[in-house]
Design a protein around this motif. Structure first.
Motif, short mmCIF file in Angstrom:
data_model
loop_
_atom_site.label_atom_id
_atom_site.label_comp_id
_atom_site.label_asym_id
_atom_site.label_seq_id
_atom_site.Cartn_x
_atom_site.Cartn_y
_atom_site.Cartn_z
N ASP A 10 79.74 54.92 85.24
CA ASP A 10 80.27 54.68 86.58
C ASP A 10 80.12 55.89 87.50
OD1 ASP A 10 81.17 52.11 85.93
OD2 ASP A 10 83.09 52.88 85.18
N ILE A 11 80.00 57.07 86.91
CA ILE A 11 80.01 58.29 87.71
C ILE A 11 78.59 58.56 88.20
CG2 ILE A 11 80.79 60.68 87.84
CD1 ILE A 11 82.94 58.56 87.19
N ARG A 12 78.22 57.86 89.24
CA ARG A 12 76.90 57.99 89.85
C ARG A 12 77.03 57.63 91.32
NH1 ARG A 12 73.64 52.55 88.04
NH2 ARG A 12 75.39 51.08 88.25
N PRO A 13 76.11 58.08 92.16
CA PRO A 13 76.22 57.84 93.60
C PRO A 13 76.36 56.37 93.97
CG PRO A 13 74.58 59.53 93.18
CD PRO A 13 74.99 58.99 91.84
N GLN A 14 75.69 55.49 93.25
CA GLN A 14 75.75 54.07 93.61
C GLN A 14 77.16 53.52 93.58
OE1 GLN A 14 73.66 55.60 91.62
NE2 GLN A 14 71.67 54.56 91.42
N THR A 15 77.99 54.08 92.71
CA THR A 15 79.38 53.62 92.59
C THR A 15 80.23 54.13 93.74
OG1 THR A 15 79.08 53.75 90.19
CG2 THR A 15 81.32 53.43 90.98
N PHE A 16 79.78 55.20 94.38
CA PHE A 16 80.59 55.86 95.41
C PHE A 16 79.93 55.76 96.78
CE2 PHE A 16 81.77 57.68 91.36
CZ PHE A 16 83.15 57.81 91.45
N GLY A 17 79.39 54.60 97.07
CA GLY A 17 78.83 54.38 98.40
C GLY A 17 77.49 55.05 98.64
#
Length: 228
Positions: A10-17
């Motif tokens: 989950d810790i990737r840019p895609q998860t954070f907009g």
């Protein structure tokens, strides 16, 4: 996103907009707050404000709260736990080191004044190492110092079932700047036998909600300044 709910993919840019996430780290203390407020009052407030930032900004990754800070000035009161400024500084630095470069920066939401020196020093070291640490200290103009009307109102808003209003009583109401020398020499107990710096009289959940909204908005603005 709360890190405790995430898995490592989950810790990737895609998860954070689409942008590298920013760690939002609440830091509190476990120390006396007079005879009417719980020992973790600072952590409760810092946690609530940090969670509000994470709810408002998809790029924020909310870390678990660090519940013990530098509280040596309260050591004379039973229940107070403290790791001191040196240990807190190193703890924060190691959190920043371990979180970057996966997370682009760290914003500390600090609920305890005694942590300020450690966080300032940690930020200086992180900057020298090419890492970004923003200490954000909770505070507003006119807030009293410790366990007075401000913190009591905030806790009546955030955790009313944990406030013992029947035990609330005024402490030393002199301006903190007039008490600093004595507190440095003899701790908070030396200037306030009941541990209160201020007067909780008149505290209310309504006032606490208004104070919290201002603290929340100020923290969100700091996060925006960090990420713009």
């Amino acid at each position: 996103m709360r890190l405790t709910d995430a898995t490592w993919p989950d810790i990737r840019p895609q998860t954070f907009g689409g942008a590298a996430p920013v760690l939002v780290l609440p830091v509190g203390a476990l120390e006396q707050h007079g005879p009417h407020l719980p020992l973790d009052t600072d952590a409760v407030t810092a946690t609530a404000v940090a969670a509000a930032v994470a709810d408002a900004r998809p790029r924020a990754a909310l870390a678990p709260t660090l519940p013990i800070g530098a509280s040596g000035e309260h050591a004379d009161f039973p229940g107070t736990l403290s790791i001191g400024s040196d240990a807190l500084r190193q703890l924060i630095v190691e959190v920043v080191r371990s979180s970057t470069p996966t997370l682009s920066a760290v914003m500390v939401v600090n609920g305890h004044g005694g942590n300020v020196d450690a966080l300032r020093s940690a930020a200086e070291l992180c900057t020298a190492e090419g890492r970004t640490l923003l200490p954000h200290h909770l505070g507003l103009p006119g807030m009293d110092a410790h366990a007075g009307r401000t913190e009591t109102s905030l806790m009546l808003h955030l955790a009313p079932e944990r406030v013992r209003l029947d035990h609330a009583e005024p402490g030393n109401t002199a301006p903190v700047r007039e008490l600093l020398a004595e507190m440095k020499a003899h701790g908070v107990r030396g200037v306030s036998p009941n541990g209160v710096l201020g007067d909780p009289t008149g505290a209310s959940a309504t006032e606490g909600a208004e104070l919290f909204a201002r603290l929340r908005d100020r923290a969100i603005a700091a996060f925006d300044g960090l990420t713009e």
